[in-house]
Write an enzyme that holds these catalytic residues in place. Structure first.
Site, mmCIF file in Angstrom:
data_model
loop_
_atom_site.group_PDB
_atom_site.id
_atom_site.type_symbol
_atom_site.label_atom_id
_atom_site.label_comp_id
_atom_site.label_asym_id
_atom_site.label_seq_id
_atom_site.Cartn_x
_atom_site.Cartn_y
_atom_site.Cartn_z
ATOM 1 N N HIS A 1 -27.800 -12.215 5.981
ATOM 2 C CA HIS A 1 -27.776 -11.084 5.060
ATOM 3 C C HIS A 1 -26.477 -11.071 4.247
ATOM 4 C CE1 HIS A 1 -26.639 -6.768 4.301
ATOM 5 N NE2 HIS A 1 -27.813 -6.806 3.712
ATOM 6 N N GLU B 1 -26.577 -13.585 1.454
ATOM 7 C CA GLU B 1 -27.406 -13.058 0.354
ATOM 8 C C GLU B 1 -26.575 -12.169 -0.560
ATOM 9 O OE1 GLU B 1 -29.535 -9.216 -0.522
ATOM 10 O OE2 GLU B 1 -30.217 -9.934 1.443
ATOM 11 N N HIS B 2 -25.757 -11.284 0.026
ATOM 12 C CA HIS B 2 -24.883 -10.436 -0.784
ATOM 13 C C HIS B 2 -23.907 -11.273 -1.599
ATOM 14 C CE1 HIS B 2 -25.084 -6.038 0.606
ATOM 15 N NE2 HIS B 2 -26.174 -6.622 1.085
ATOM 16 N N GLU C 1 -23.439 -0.171 4.565
ATOM 17 C CA GLU C 1 -24.889 -0.315 4.683
ATOM 18 C C GLU C 1 -25.322 -0.100 6.127
ATOM 19 O OE1 GLU C 1 -28.362 -3.473 3.220
ATOM 20 O OE2 GLU C 1 -26.242 -4.027 3.095
#
Length: 402
Positions: free
Chosen positions: A29, A32-33, A109
């Site tokens: 993840h 991806e950022h 997040e």
């Protein structure tokens, strides 16, 4: 899709959070950022401005078994959009300053999930249901593992995961196949083609009850049992079973818990499937004083589904809903692109719409009853309750499916 002017183009990586080690939880993840933070040719602002100037949409997500990067633009703008998307996937910068800033974003997040109880209850349920298995770990990671990430670690993961052999390219809309093939060959040709071997083990579920106290206005309840893998021969039967149980407003759970008793605003069921496992889950949000009654009603519906066949009217309604929703979804270029990619990843082939509709139509009342008896076995139900649970009189015996 010659009747539209838009094109949805996606690059799907067949690596997700389940392919991480526990010590590197959240790295898929985080990468991806980072791919949106800049490349050798473009800054993060350049990327945003270029897509905005096309009137397009560029986004991404990370899941348990994949990561997806996709763009939707007018057909005339596809070459520029593919160039931007490929730049992200081939030439990421991984600037140390950007990494430290993005850690703060991801930590926020993670906090956001903690403040979103309907997401959090499912996360808690999954962590316990598949305890000790990669599918049970959160996609976002945990603060400790996120804080440990650095440029060298990210580059190592990127080099092993982001290869041509791990990518599935899908496009839908007003496109020409040969033209898209040429664009992909040019844009992604520099990616190495090797594929790192990964050994997956099937998850084993853990029944039982988890109760977590949290000062909220409602209690959030999640129940579940093991389901079938993504490519299981009975998957269409599962889809029909889910529609009858809690997949629509006319479903048994919605009618009996919300409409007839007014105990919950949100109540639904769903199937989640992976390569080697899955789960049938049920969610409800209700007052703390109603939790025990809601759980009892859910368990009673599961027992009824297992012990008696559904009606012919329920079967027809569920199949019509499935067929109609599928056809409607495929009118969207982005939905069709996702549909193509997932079929390629999980089945290695494309199923025609007629094949899928025929498979749904072939489901019988006896099929649904058989699958219900296979899945809804006594002693296999897991449940998580999140909210103001002080004094909650709920026991594992109430989940027994006797």
């Amino acid at each position: 899709m010659p009747e539209v002017r838009s094109v949805s183009f996606g690059a799907w990586l067949t690596r997700g959070s389940r392919h991480e080690s526990a010590a590197r939880s959240g790295i898929a993840h985080f990468v991806e950022h980072m791919l949106f933070k800049g490349t050798a040719r473009r800054t993060a602002e350049d990327i945003a401005q270029e897509i905005d100037s096309l009137g397009g949409q560029l986004d991404a997500f990370t899941a348990k078994e994949c990561a997806s990067y996709y763009v939707k633009v007018l057909d005339d703008h596809l070459p520029r959009a593919v160039d931007v998307l490929a730049d992200l996937l081939v030439n990421p910068a991984f600037d140390p300053g950007d990494i430290e800033r993005e850690k703060k974003v991801v930590l926020e997040e993670i906090k956001m999930v903690e403040d979103t109880p309907d997401d959090l209850v499912y996360e808690l349920f999954t962590q316990r249901f598949w305890s000790g298995h990669p599918l049970g770990r959160p996609i976002l990671g945990v603060p400790e593992t996120v804080n440990d990430l650095d440029a060298a670690t990210l580059r190592d993961y990127f080099g092993r995961a982001y290869t041509g052999g791990n990518l599935v390219i899908a496009a839908a809309g007003h496109v020409d196949h040969a033209a898209v093939r040429d664009l992909v060959t040019s844009a992604f040709g520099d990616l190495p083609s090797n594929v790192e071997e990964i050994t997956n083990t099937a998850p084993a579920s853990m029944p039982g009850l988890l109760i977590r106290d949290k000062p909220l206005e409602q209690c959030h309840v999640c129940l579940g049992v093991s389901g079938y893998p993504q490519s299981h021969v009975d998957r269409y039967i599962c889809y029909v079973l889910n529609i009858v149980l809690g997949g629509t407003m006319s479903s048994r759970l919605f009618q009996n818990i919300r409409e007839k008793r007014g105990l919950a605003y949100a109540v639904s069921s769903g199937f989640v499937s992976y390569r080697d496992g899955g789960a049938l889950t049920i969610y409800a949000g209700c007052d703390a004083d109603s939790v025990v009654e809601v759980v009892d009603l859910i368990v009673a519906e599961l027992q009824q589904l297992r012990d008696a066949p559904i009606t012919s009217a329920e079967l027809v309604r569920a199949k019509d809903h499935l067929k109609g929703s599928l056809v409607l979804s495929l009118e969207s270029t982005s939905s069709r692109m996702s549909h193509l990619a997932r079929q390629e990843m999980y089945y290695g082939r494309q199923f025609t719409l007629d094949e899928t509709l025929q498979a749904v139509e072939q489901v019988t009342v006896d099929d649904v009853h058989r699958v219900a008896k296979e899945l809804l076995v006594p002693g296999t139900v897991a449940a998580t309750v999140l909210g103001p649970v002080d004094g909650l009189a709920l026991s594992e015996q109430q989940l027994a499916l006797t």
